[in-house]
Design a protein around this motif. Structure first.
Motif, mmCIF file in Angstrom:
data_model
loop_
_atom_site.group_PDB
_atom_site.id
_atom_site.type_symbol
_atom_site.label_atom_id
_atom_site.label_comp_id
_atom_site.label_asym_id
_atom_site.label_seq_id
_atom_site.Cartn_x
_atom_site.Cartn_y
_atom_site.Cartn_z
ATOM 1 N N VAL A 25 10.640 -1.942 15.243
ATOM 2 C CA VAL A 25 10.190 -1.011 14.213
ATOM 3 C C VAL A 25 8.666 -1.012 14.238
ATOM 4 C CG1 VAL A 25 10.129 -0.595 11.725
ATOM 5 C CG2 VAL A 25 12.195 -1.486 12.780
ATOM 6 N N ARG A 26 8.067 0.158 14.129
ATOM 7 C CA ARG A 26 6.610 0.257 14.152
ATOM 8 C C ARG A 26 6.047 0.107 12.742
ATOM 9 N NH1 ARG A 26 2.492 4.605 14.283
ATOM 10 N NH2 ARG A 26 0.811 3.834 15.601
ATOM 11 N N ILE A 27 4.961 -0.641 12.650
ATOM 12 C CA ILE A 27 4.198 -0.767 11.411
ATOM 13 C C ILE A 27 2.904 -0.005 11.663
ATOM 14 C CG2 ILE A 27 3.134 -2.352 9.765
ATOM 15 C CD1 ILE A 27 6.179 -2.780 10.161
ATOM 16 N N ALA A 28 2.639 1.010 10.864
ATOM 17 C CA ALA A 28 1.456 1.841 11.060
ATOM 18 C C ALA A 28 0.486 1.689 9.898
ATOM 19 C CB ALA A 28 1.859 3.306 11.184
ATOM 20 N N VAL A 29 -0.782 1.850 10.194
ATOM 21 C CA VAL A 29 -1.805 1.853 9.154
ATOM 22 C C VAL A 29 -2.159 3.322 8.906
ATOM 23 C CG1 VAL A 29 -4.129 1.149 8.514
ATOM 24 C CG2 VAL A 29 -2.674 -0.407 9.819
ATOM 25 N N VAL A 30 -1.819 3.787 7.702
ATOM 26 C CA VAL A 30 -2.040 5.179 7.321
ATOM 27 C C VAL A 30 -2.893 5.184 6.067
ATOM 28 C CG1 VAL A 30 -0.922 7.330 6.646
ATOM 29 C CG2 VAL A 30 0.214 5.807 8.267
ATOM 30 N N LEU A 49 7.566 -4.785 15.145
ATOM 31 C CA LEU A 49 8.270 -5.901 14.539
ATOM 32 C C LEU A 49 9.763 -5.729 14.813
ATOM 33 C CD1 LEU A 49 7.997 -8.325 12.505
ATOM 34 C CD2 LEU A 49 8.309 -6.659 10.690
ATOM 35 N N HIS A 50 10.412 -6.828 15.253
ATOM 36 C CA HIS A 50 11.867 -6.774 15.398
ATOM 37 C C HIS A 50 12.482 -6.583 14.014
ATOM 38 C CE1 HIS A 50 11.287 -9.178 19.231
ATOM 39 N NE2 HIS A 50 12.038 -8.173 19.606
ATOM 40 N N PRO A 51 13.492 -5.740 13.893
ATOM 41 C CA PRO A 51 14.123 -5.551 12.590
ATOM 42 C C PRO A 51 15.157 -6.645 12.296
ATOM 43 C CG PRO A 51 15.072 -4.045 14.170
ATOM 44 C CD PRO A 51 13.963 -4.775 14.877
ATOM 45 N N ALA A 52 14.889 -7.851 12.744
ATOM 46 C CA ALA A 52 15.774 -8.995 12.520
ATOM 47 C C ALA A 52 15.254 -9.794 11.325
ATOM 48 C CB ALA A 52 15.805 -9.868 13.769
ATOM 49 N N PRO A 53 16.150 -10.304 10.491
ATOM 50 C CA PRO A 53 15.709 -11.044 9.295
ATOM 51 C C PRO A 53 14.725 -12.172 9.610
ATOM 52 C CG PRO A 53 18.064 -10.657 9.200
ATOM 53 C CD PRO A 53 17.602 -10.198 10.554
ATOM 54 N N PRO A 77 1.524 -8.871 -0.639
ATOM 55 C CA PRO A 77 2.260 -7.805 -1.338
ATOM 56 C C PRO A 77 2.616 -6.632 -0.413
ATOM 57 C CG PRO A 77 0.415 -8.537 -2.676
ATOM 58 C CD PRO A 77 0.256 -9.192 -1.332
ATOM 59 N N GLU A 78 1.696 -6.279 0.465
ATOM 60 C CA GLU A 78 1.953 -5.192 1.417
ATOM 61 C C GLU A 78 3.040 -5.608 2.412
ATOM 62 O OE1 GLU A 78 -1.272 -1.965 3.087
ATOM 63 O OE2 GLU A 78 -1.788 -4.066 3.221
ATOM 64 N N ARG A 79 3.007 -6.855 2.842
ATOM 65 C CA ARG A 79 4.030 -7.372 3.764
ATOM 66 C C ARG A 79 5.400 -7.355 3.103
ATOM 67 N NH1 ARG A 79 1.374 -12.623 6.749
ATOM 68 N NH2 ARG A 79 -0.749 -11.861 6.695
ATOM 69 N N LEU A 80 5.442 -7.700 1.825
ATOM 70 C CA LEU A 80 6.714 -7.693 1.100
ATOM 71 C C LEU A 80 7.276 -6.276 0.983
ATOM 72 C CD1 LEU A 80 5.937 -10.346 -1.654
ATOM 73 C CD2 LEU A 80 7.572 -10.576 0.238
ATOM 74 N N GLU A 81 6.406 -5.280 0.787
ATOM 75 C CA GLU A 81 6.841 -3.882 0.747
ATOM 76 C C GLU A 81 7.446 -3.473 2.085
ATOM 77 O OE1 GLU A 81 3.769 -1.100 -0.346
ATOM 78 O OE2 GLU A 81 3.180 -2.303 -2.073
ATOM 79 N N ILE A 82 6.790 -3.864 3.171
ATOM 80 C CA ILE A 82 7.272 -3.552 4.517
ATOM 81 C C ILE A 82 8.623 -4.218 4.749
ATOM 82 C CG2 ILE A 82 6.828 -3.971 6.981
ATOM 83 C CD1 ILE A 82 3.795 -3.588 6.253
ATOM 84 N N ALA A 83 8.733 -5.496 4.382
ATOM 85 C CA ALA A 83 9.987 -6.238 4.557
ATOM 86 C C ALA A 83 11.118 -5.582 3.767
ATOM 87 C CB ALA A 83 9.799 -7.685 4.133
ATOM 88 N N ALA A 84 10.832 -5.154 2.536
ATOM 89 C CA ALA A 84 11.843 -4.508 1.695
ATOM 90 C C ALA A 84 12.312 -3.189 2.305
ATOM 91 C CB ALA A 84 11.296 -4.278 0.289
ATOM 92 N N ALA A 85 11.390 -2.414 2.859
ATOM 93 C CA ALA A 85 11.745 -1.134 3.485
ATOM 94 C C ALA A 85 12.633 -1.353 4.707
ATOM 95 C CB ALA A 85 10.480 -0.372 3.875
ATOM 96 N N ILE A 86 12.310 -2.363 5.498
ATOM 97 C CA ILE A 86 13.123 -2.658 6.687
ATOM 98 C C ILE A 86 14.503 -3.143 6.263
ATOM 99 C CG2 ILE A 86 13.369 -4.190 8.687
ATOM 100 C CD1 ILE A 86 10.283 -4.033 8.961
ATOM 101 N N LYS A 87 14.564 -4.029 5.275
ATOM 102 C CA LYS A 87 15.846 -4.551 4.798
ATOM 103 C C LYS A 87 16.702 -3.418 4.237
ATOM 104 C CE LYS A 87 17.835 -8.057 1.732
ATOM 105 N NZ LYS A 87 19.049 -7.340 1.587
#
Length: 97
Positions: A25-30, A49-53, A77-87
């Protein structure tokens, strides 16, 4: 001799292992905000990032000063948002199957 594979590879910013770009999964800076780019079409810097837990959890817990692929720091906090979206995406995909 190893067979040449022309599929693009990227390094996971969670586990630091190289893998096929299509399996990550791509993580982009926008606009100075890091977000998940599931379609991998956003302009700008990106990391993968691998979409693996285990990779997502490691990404959230890393204590790096700056992600080289993104050329910026991503606060927890930003990392947690990304993790939540992937989950959320993984949960939705597993219900469809």
């Amino acid at each position: 001799m190893r067979e040449k594979n022309n599929a693009p590879e990227r390094t996971c910013i969670g586990c630091m292992q190289r893998d096929a770009k299509a399996s990550m999964v791509r993580i982009a800076v926008v606009n100075e905000h890091a977000e998940v780019d599931f379609e991998a079409r956003r302009a700008g810097r990106g990391g993968y990032l691998h979409p693996a837990p285990e990779c997502v959890e490691r990404f959230v817990g890393l204590k790096v000063k700056e992600f080289r692929a993104l050329r910026r720091k991503i606060e927890r906090p930003e990392r947690l948002e990304i993790a939540a979206a992937i989950k959320q995406r993984l949960d939705r995909n597993s219900k469809v199957e």
